[in-house]
Design an enzyme around this catalytic site. Structure first.
Site, PDB file in Angstrom:
ATOM      1  N   ARG A 197       0.866  -1.176   0.000  1.00 48.66           N
ATOM      2  CA  ARG A 197       0.000   0.000   0.000  1.00 48.66           C
ATOM      3  C   ARG A 197       0.906   1.231   0.000  1.00 48.66           C
ATOM      4  O   ARG A 197       1.564   1.514   0.993  1.00 48.66           O
ATOM      5  CB  ARG A 197      -0.845  -0.048   1.274  1.00 48.66           C
ATOM      6  CG  ARG A 197      -1.878   1.013   1.430  1.00 48.66           C
ATOM      7  CD  ARG A 197      -2.450   0.978   2.856  1.00 48.66           C
ATOM      8  NE  ARG A 197      -1.609   1.727   3.775  1.00 48.66           N
ATOM      9  CZ  ARG A 197      -1.536   1.536   5.080  1.00 48.66           C
ATOM     10  NH1 ARG A 197      -2.208   0.591   5.679  1.00 48.66           N
ATOM     11  NH2 ARG A 197      -0.753   2.287   5.831  1.00 48.66           N
ATOM     12  N   HIS A 251      -3.410   4.346   5.135  1.00 40.25           N
ATOM     13  CA  HIS A 251      -4.544   3.414   5.254  1.00 40.25           C
ATOM     14  C   HIS A 251      -5.819   4.077   4.728  1.00 40.25           C
ATOM     15  O   HIS A 251      -6.561   3.491   3.949  1.00 40.25           O
ATOM     16  CB  HIS A 251      -4.724   3.004   6.712  1.00 40.25           C
ATOM     17  CG  HIS A 251      -6.014   2.273   6.965  1.00 40.25           C
ATOM     18  ND1 HIS A 251      -6.236   1.001   6.498  1.00 40.25           N
ATOM     19  CD2 HIS A 251      -7.149   2.648   7.594  1.00 40.25           C
ATOM     20  CE1 HIS A 251      -7.462   0.627   6.837  1.00 40.25           C
ATOM     21  NE2 HIS A 251      -8.030   1.606   7.504  1.00 40.25           N
ATOM     22  N   TYR A 289       3.841   4.941  12.068  1.00 42.70           N
ATOM     23  CA  TYR A 289       4.123   3.529  12.334  1.00 42.70           C
ATOM     24  C   TYR A 289       4.997   2.848  11.289  1.00 42.70           C
ATOM     25  O   TYR A 289       5.447   1.726  11.515  1.00 42.70           O
ATOM     26  CB  TYR A 289       2.796   2.765  12.499  1.00 42.70           C
ATOM     27  CG  TYR A 289       1.819   2.940  11.345  1.00 42.70           C
ATOM     28  CD1 TYR A 289       1.960   2.202  10.170  1.00 42.70           C
ATOM     29  CD2 TYR A 289       0.758   3.841  11.424  1.00 42.70           C
ATOM     30  CE1 TYR A 289       1.068   2.359   9.112  1.00 42.70           C
ATOM     31  CE2 TYR A 289      -0.134   4.005  10.375  1.00 42.70           C
ATOM     32  CZ  TYR A 289       0.022   3.263   9.222  1.00 42.70           C
ATOM     33  OH  TYR A 289      -0.856   3.417   8.184  1.00 42.70           O
TER      34      TYR A 289
HETATM   35  C1  LIG Z   1     -14.588  -5.920  12.380  1.00 45.16           C
HETATM   36  C2  LIG Z   1     -13.758  -4.714  12.129  1.00 45.16           C
HETATM   37  N1  LIG Z   1     -12.848  -4.347  13.045  1.00 45.16           N
HETATM   38  C3  LIG Z   1     -12.091  -3.245  12.849  1.00 45.16           C
HETATM   39  C4  LIG Z   1     -12.232  -2.489  11.735  1.00 45.16           C
HETATM   40  C5  LIG Z   1     -11.395  -1.239  11.525  1.00 45.16           C
HETATM   41  N2  LIG Z   1     -10.460  -1.437  10.432  1.00 45.16           N
HETATM   42  C6  LIG Z   1     -10.723  -0.983   9.192  1.00 45.16           C
HETATM   43  S1  LIG Z   1      -9.573  -1.439   8.112  1.00 45.16           S
HETATM   44  C7  LIG Z   1      -8.671  -2.260   9.265  1.00 45.16           C
HETATM   45  C8  LIG Z   1      -7.418  -2.958   8.872  1.00 45.16           C
HETATM   46  C9  LIG Z   1      -7.637  -3.978   7.814  1.00 45.16           C
HETATM   47  O1  LIG Z   1      -6.440  -4.490   7.391  1.00 45.16           O
HETATM   48  P1  LIG Z   1      -6.320  -5.525   6.197  1.00 45.16           P
HETATM   49  O2  LIG Z   1      -7.284  -6.625   6.373  1.00 45.16           O
HETATM   50  O3  LIG Z   1      -4.899  -5.882   6.075  1.00 45.16           O
HETATM   51  O4  LIG Z   1      -6.794  -4.683   4.929  1.00 45.16           O
HETATM   52  P2  LIG Z   1      -6.159  -3.350   4.312  1.00 45.16           P
HETATM   53  O5  LIG Z   1      -6.825  -2.210   5.010  1.00 45.16           O
HETATM   54  O6  LIG Z   1      -4.701  -3.384   4.516  1.00 45.16           O
HETATM   55  O7  LIG Z   1      -6.548  -3.362   2.882  1.00 45.16           O
HETATM   56  C10 LIG Z   1      -9.283  -2.141  10.515  1.00 45.16           C
HETATM   57  C11 LIG Z   1      -8.746  -2.666  11.765  1.00 45.16           C
HETATM   58  C12 LIG Z   1     -13.205  -2.902  10.807  1.00 45.16           C
HETATM   59  N3  LIG Z   1     -13.423  -2.213   9.680  1.00 45.16           N
HETATM   60  N4  LIG Z   1     -13.944  -4.011  11.018  1.00 45.16           N
END
Ligand SMILES: Cc1ncc(C[n+]2csc(CCOP(=O)(O)OP(=O)(O)O)c2C)c(N)n1
Ligand SMILES: [Mg+2]
Lengths: 351, 339
Positions: A252, A256, A265
């Site tokens: 990425r 985020h 971080y």
């Molecule tokens: C159940 C839940 N917990 C927490 C979140 C908050 N949140 C949004 S994105 C994220 C990280 C997701 O990481 P990843 O699965 O690696 O996907 P990326 O964002 O890197 O595409 C979090 C913790 C959420 N959307 N849903």
């Protein structure tokens, strides 16, 4: 485990073919199609970031750096297949047929952005992490029951593999041998949490092993690897050979979301050596005499035009109607809901 | 240790200007300093300091063992926190947004809430589940839920929801010290809306007690969390139209401050209850029954509820229509006053 799941690549960072068995499958049409879609979604993505900065849309999660993963996988599907994306997969959605105006609307807080074109099986982006994985398994299961050749693909991140829904979805896919592609984009981070803290496992592909799901680890920035590996998985699924897991290792490039500050971080310089997937394909095109300045210029002009008119259409879209709060909750709204609607519309004054 | 203790008692005299999110952070810092068994668990709370910066700097101060970036799994966080809690620790866990607490529902409903009862007190779960809640900041889908009644409906759990920086710190410390599980809802819309003098060091605000934040005679408006400033706005507009409002900030949603509610409603004879969660099954109904049980014969008008509609919290383009507005509250005030 890493040795059991070596990272598959078809071309290197400089755009040289390192797996010559694909030489005949990669023709100019395919290359241009991949390049076109990757450029298209990058333009959309960059536009969305700048719109957010100007306050013209809400918080936005950029996918820059993941274009090869999203385009390569979406182009490996057929038109009647199902796509279950996350909030970061609007690139895959656009490539598979979502309307750009509605994609902008989505990020401007409009439910209209969840509505796919008629006949297109594109689910709304899942915001609660990993919840879409069982959905994709169920939709694929339905296709299998109906005796079609259609398949479903679920997109999810590295962080998503920590949630129960990931494991439950994989197990169902495995038990019922559903035609599902479990497409993981491992971009190294779940917001701020690096993969080494997310899991003690060395790879995500190995998680498929526990469920006896054929799993591969690929270079997710190598659009050929993504395209051909997804194709293989799709073909297996269509042939009744069940689910597959693909770990596409990517990066990425940005934050985020537009509300996030990765300098909090991420170590300085991390990711600097990652060659952008579009640049990599460019290198390939230049090495193979597919680089055609006139075509590129024409394409860029067209894409700019497309993005600008989608944006214009979004901004001229009729404003959200308060009625829409109430009208789509049920097929037949209960009387109490109708009363809530009527009395609220009376209060704010009907147009 | 001595130095730290000295510093603390000296700090007690002083106050500092804090926003609510800073006050929340200060509460955790205070308890991490005082009690070694306190630990924080959550997604992105360590190095990143939390997506709202509620745990900013705490990992640097207390280390990765006490301020823990967990894997992305709400059921995992709450489930392991149960094990930690029964075995000597005081976990303060963060659910990143209230709409993401749902995967942990099973753990909270089937274990957190009833472990004490089913072991006849042998095990208790001294745990705090912090979670930002509510709409109004143009957040993406699912980031704006207000799910308090899921938890007020679970016997064995206390539910707290401050509206000011001072209360946020005092209530969070009280929640951490509570021997039983507490859901601590933080109105994200109010996180940075206001600064207030907040004492340094440890103090508590009693769980189970609300507060009369404005004296009035014609009607009692009952609210909490992010709806408190909205209720105050409506009260001001009502005042301009000659209606005197008494405003209650409940602060704790379970157990309810029945005495506060009864005393005020018995004086004014009228009540308007405001909450942003959906009306059906909403806490307003429990408050209504408190009034029914304690003050029925004092009422001069049927009680009004101004709540979120019975629809899922919408995408943000429509959130202002979903949320109770001063206009809707004023309409209800007029209705009860002119009944
Ligand atoms: C159940 C839940 N917990 C927490 C979140 C908050 N949140 C949004 S994105 C994220 C990280 C997701 O990481 P990843 O699965 O690696 O996907 P990326 O964002 O890197 O595409 C979090 C913790 C959420 N959307 N849903
Ligand atoms: Mg990720």
């Amino acid at each position: 485990m890493e040795e059991h799941f070596p990272m598959k690549k078809i071309m290197d960072d400089q755009g040289n073919l390192i797996d010559s068995s694909y030489a005949n499958d990669i023709d100019e049409d395919l290359v241009k199609k991949l390049y076109y879609h990757m450029s298209r979604i990058r333009l959309f993505d960059r536009k969305a970031i700048s719109l957010q900065r100007q306050g013209r849309i809400g918080t936005y999660p950029p996918f820059e750096g993941q274009e090869a993963s999203q385009v390569g996988s979406a182009l490996a599907l057929d038109t009647d297949d199902w796509l279950f994306p996350t909030y970061r997969d609007h690139g895959a959605m656009l490539t598979f047929g979502s309307e750009m105006t509605r994609t902008f609307l989505y990020w401007n807080g409009r439910a209209e952005g969840c509505v796919p074109p008629e006949g297109k099986n594109i689910f709304p982006a899942a915001v609660p992490i990993a919840t879409q994985i069982p959905h994709a398994v169920g939709a694929a299961w339905a296709e299998k029951r109906k005796g079609t050749k259609n398949i479903a693909i679920a997109y999810f991140g590295d962080g998503a593999t920590s949630e129960g829904d990931f494991h439950e979805g994989l197990n169902f896919a495995s038990v019922f041998q559903t035609p599902t592609i479990l497409f993981n984009q491992n971009n190294g981070y779940a917001i701020s949490v690096p993969i080494e803290k997310q899991m003690h496992s060395k790879t995500i592909a190995q998680k498929g092993l526990a469920y006896d799901i054929p799993s591969v680890r690929i270079d997710g920035n190598d659009v050929f690897a993504v395209y051909f590996e997804t194709k293989k998985a799709v073909e297996r699924a269509r042939a009744g050979e069940g689910p597959s897991l693909i770990e596409a290792v990517t990066w990425r490039t940005g934050a985020h979301t537009t509300a996030d500050d990765p300098s909090k971080y991420r170590p300085v310089g991390q990711g600097d050596n990652v060659v952008h997937p579009i640049e990599r394909l460019e290198n390939y095109m230049k090495n193979n005499d597919f680089w055609d300045e006139t075509w590129i210029a024409k394409m860029e002009a067209e894409l700019t035009q497309e993005v600008e008119s989608a944006l214009e259409a979004m901004e001229e879209y009729p404003p959200a109607k308060p009625e829409d709060l109430f009208d789509h909750v049920f097929t037949n709204p209960p009387s109490q809901l109708v009363e809530q609607k009527e009395s609220y519309l009376d209060l704010i004054g009907r147009e | 240790m001595n130095v730290k203790m000295e510093k603390q008692s000296e700090q007690k005299q002083t106050t500092h200007q804090l926003t609510m999110v800073q006050a929340v952070s200060d509460a955790m810092k205070t308890m991490l300093e005082i009690d070694d068994t306190t630990l924080l668990l959550g997604e992105d709370i360590g190095k990143n300091g939390g997506v709202f910066r509620a745990t900013e700097g705490l990992q640097e101060l207390f280390g990765e063992d006490r301020v823990v970036d967990t894997p992305l799994s709400e059921a995992g966080i709450v489930g392991t926190a149960v094990g930690l809690a029964v075995n000597g620790f005081k976990p303060v866990v963060e659910m990143q947004f209230m709409g993401f607490v749902y995967p942990a529902y099973d753990q909270i409903m089937t274990h957190v809430s009833r472990l004490r009862m089913k072991t006849m007190g042998r095990f208790s779960v001294p745990m705090v589940i912090r979670t930002p809640y509510g709409a109004g900041i143009r957040a993406p889908e699912i980031h704006s839920d207000s799910a308090e009644t899921i938890f007020t409906h679970m016997p064995g759990i206390k539910v707290v929801c401050p509206a000011t920086p001072y209360d946020a710190k005092g209530l969070l410390i009280a929640a951490i010290e509570d021997p039983d599980p507490v859901i601590f809802m933080e109105p994200m819309r109010s996180y940075r809306a206001q600064r207030e003098e907040v004492p340094t060091g440890k103090y508590t605000v009693e769980i189970g007690k609300g507060e009369k934040i404005q004296e009035g005679t014609d009607v009692t408006i009952i609210a909490w969390g992010a709806m408190v400033p909205v209720a105050m706005q409506a009260a001001k507009q009502a005042e301009e139209r000659g209606m005197s409002c008494e405003v209650l900030d409940l602060k704790t949603l379970y157990p309810l401050d029945r005495d506060l509610i009864a005393e005020s409603v018995q004086k004014t004879g009228r009540a308007v209850i405001v909450h942003e969660a959906h009306g059906t099954g909403g806490l307003g109904n429990d408050i209504l029954s408190v009034i029914n049980d304690t003050s029925f014969l004092y009422l001069r008008a049927p009680i009004e509820r101004v709540t979120g509609f019975d629809v899922p919290v919408p995408f943000f383009a429509l959130e202002e229509h979903y949320l109770p507005s001063p206009k809707r509250i004023l309409q209800s005030i007029e209705k009860v006053v002119h009944f």
